[in-house]
Design a protein around this motif. Structure first.
Motif, mmCIF file in Angstrom:
data_model
loop_
_atom_site.group_PDB
_atom_site.id
_atom_site.type_symbol
_atom_site.label_atom_id
_atom_site.label_comp_id
_atom_site.label_asym_id
_atom_site.label_seq_id
_atom_site.Cartn_x
_atom_site.Cartn_y
_atom_site.Cartn_z
ATOM 1 N N PRO A 20 -7.584 66.760 40.028
ATOM 2 C CA PRO A 20 -8.442 66.814 38.879
ATOM 3 C C PRO A 20 -9.662 67.735 39.291
ATOM 4 C CG PRO A 20 -7.603 64.689 38.783
ATOM 5 C CD PRO A 20 -7.198 65.284 40.114
ATOM 6 N N TYR A 23 -8.781 71.233 39.858
ATOM 7 C CA TYR A 23 -8.437 72.180 38.718
ATOM 8 C C TYR A 23 -9.755 72.344 37.764
ATOM 9 C CZ TYR A 23 -5.428 73.956 35.039
ATOM 10 O OH TYR A 23 -5.206 74.882 34.056
ATOM 11 N N SER A 24 -10.686 71.382 38.002
ATOM 12 C CA SER A 24 -11.884 71.670 37.126
ATOM 13 C C SER A 24 -12.769 72.969 37.619
ATOM 14 C CB SER A 24 -12.815 70.417 37.001
ATOM 15 O OG SER A 24 -13.208 70.270 38.392
ATOM 16 N N ALA A 28 -13.546 76.420 35.786
ATOM 17 C CA ALA A 28 -14.936 76.941 35.544
ATOM 18 C C ALA A 28 -14.955 78.190 36.357
ATOM 19 C CB ALA A 28 -15.578 75.714 36.562
ATOM 20 N N TYR A 233 -15.398 74.948 26.999
ATOM 21 C CA TYR A 233 -15.291 73.922 28.216
ATOM 22 C C TYR A 233 -15.266 74.479 29.627
ATOM 23 C CZ TYR A 233 -12.364 71.715 24.429
ATOM 24 O OH TYR A 233 -12.191 70.846 23.353
ATOM 25 N N LEU A 237 -17.362 72.526 32.583
ATOM 26 C CA LEU A 237 -16.753 72.436 33.873
ATOM 27 C C LEU A 237 -17.505 72.742 34.790
ATOM 28 C CD1 LEU A 237 -12.961 72.657 32.884
ATOM 29 C CD2 LEU A 237 -14.350 70.401 33.298
ATOM 30 N N THR A 240 -20.419 70.583 35.349
ATOM 31 C CA THR A 240 -19.904 69.338 36.123
ATOM 32 C C THR A 240 -19.570 69.481 37.475
ATOM 33 O OG1 THR A 240 -18.980 68.532 34.066
ATOM 34 C CG2 THR A 240 -17.923 67.757 35.854
#
Length: 269
Positions: A20, A23-24, A28, A233, A237, A240
């Protein structure tokens, strides 16, 4: 065969834990259209740094990183020190009402933190700390979990005979704490510091209540990125991913301290 099965299980757990995050980073580094691609992209694109630059242009993310680092670092250091100090007192010192005080301390863990938000905010308003980092750091300088955790660890890891030998040599309680208790507590303190840093870094509700939008922490800044009319998104991301890097670095640094302390104790034993 059993060893191979163990390694396969560990690899599967590691893969599902890391994927996860990976993949973020993949998303991004691309455009929002990547979310609708079939099959989804599995390799990073070339827009990661451009998206990160957009994050810093959209919100005061540099200030948010600095604020979160100062707040989380200060809280982690304070919790490690005060929890070790209190844990030493509860585990190895004799004084009246010790068990009752420890019971009251542990009982505070059962009270939801949300119940104290309103009176705590009223207190911050009264002492004029709203919008200041003091409102985040001072109420979190020590917590019940840290005291209980260090009490349990020191009650088993710290030999009473070692303290008695130090007292025979003329050492005071403070000197025993600095030269005997702290080295013994280093592995547990590193674990507590790591957990506290992560908890303070990820805290969202209290910073949202007490800080201003112009002086946010990372989590508040990330919520601002996702509060638009149309969710970007990729932008969220990217922020993040940048906001997660300090947590990974702290985990690596304190992980070395944990392993070093455990190995040192094993060699001494």
């Amino acid at each position: 065969m059993r060893r191979r099965l163990t390694y396969l299980t560990l690899l599967a757990v590691a893969f599902f834990s890391v994927f996860p995050l990976y993949y973020s980073v993949v998303v991004a580094s691309r455009h929002n259209s990547a979310l609708a691609e079939v099959p989804p992209p599995l390799l990073p694109g070339g827009n990661f740094f451009a998206n990160v630059a957009r994050v810093f242009d959209t919100v005061p993310f540099a200030m948010a990183l600095l604020n979160s680092f100062l707040v989380a670092g200060s809280i982690a250091v304070a919790v490690m020190f005060f929890s070790t100090l209190a844990g030493f007192a509860f585990a190895k010192l004799s004084f009246r009402g010790k068990n009752i005080l420890l019971l009251i301390t542990v009982a505070t863990m059962m009270v939801p933190a949300q119940l104290g938000i309103i009176p705590l905010y009223m207190l911050m308003v009264k002492i004029e700390w709203t919008g200041s980092m003091y409102a985040l750091v001072v109420p979190a300088l020590v917590n019940a979990f840290g005291v209980f955790f260090m009490t349990q660890y020191l009650s088993r890891a710290l030999p009473t005979e070692l303290l008695e030998a130090g007292r025979v040599d003329g050492a005071t309680t403070w000197r025993l704490f600095w030269h005997v208790v702290l080295p013994t507590a280093r592995p547990a303190a590193a674990v507590l510091g790591m957990l506290t840093f992560m908890s303070a870094w990820n805290d969202y509700f209290w910073p949202l209540v007490v800080l201003t939008p112009e002086n946010p922490t990372v989590q508040v800044a990330l919520s601002t990125l996702a509060s638009g009319y149309v969710n970007d998104y990729v932008l969220g991301l990217a922020g993040t991913a940048v906001g997660t890097l300090p947590l990974i670095l702290v985990f690596i640094l304190l992980g070395e301290q944990i392993i070093g302390g455990i190995m040192q104790g094993a060699v001494k034993g």
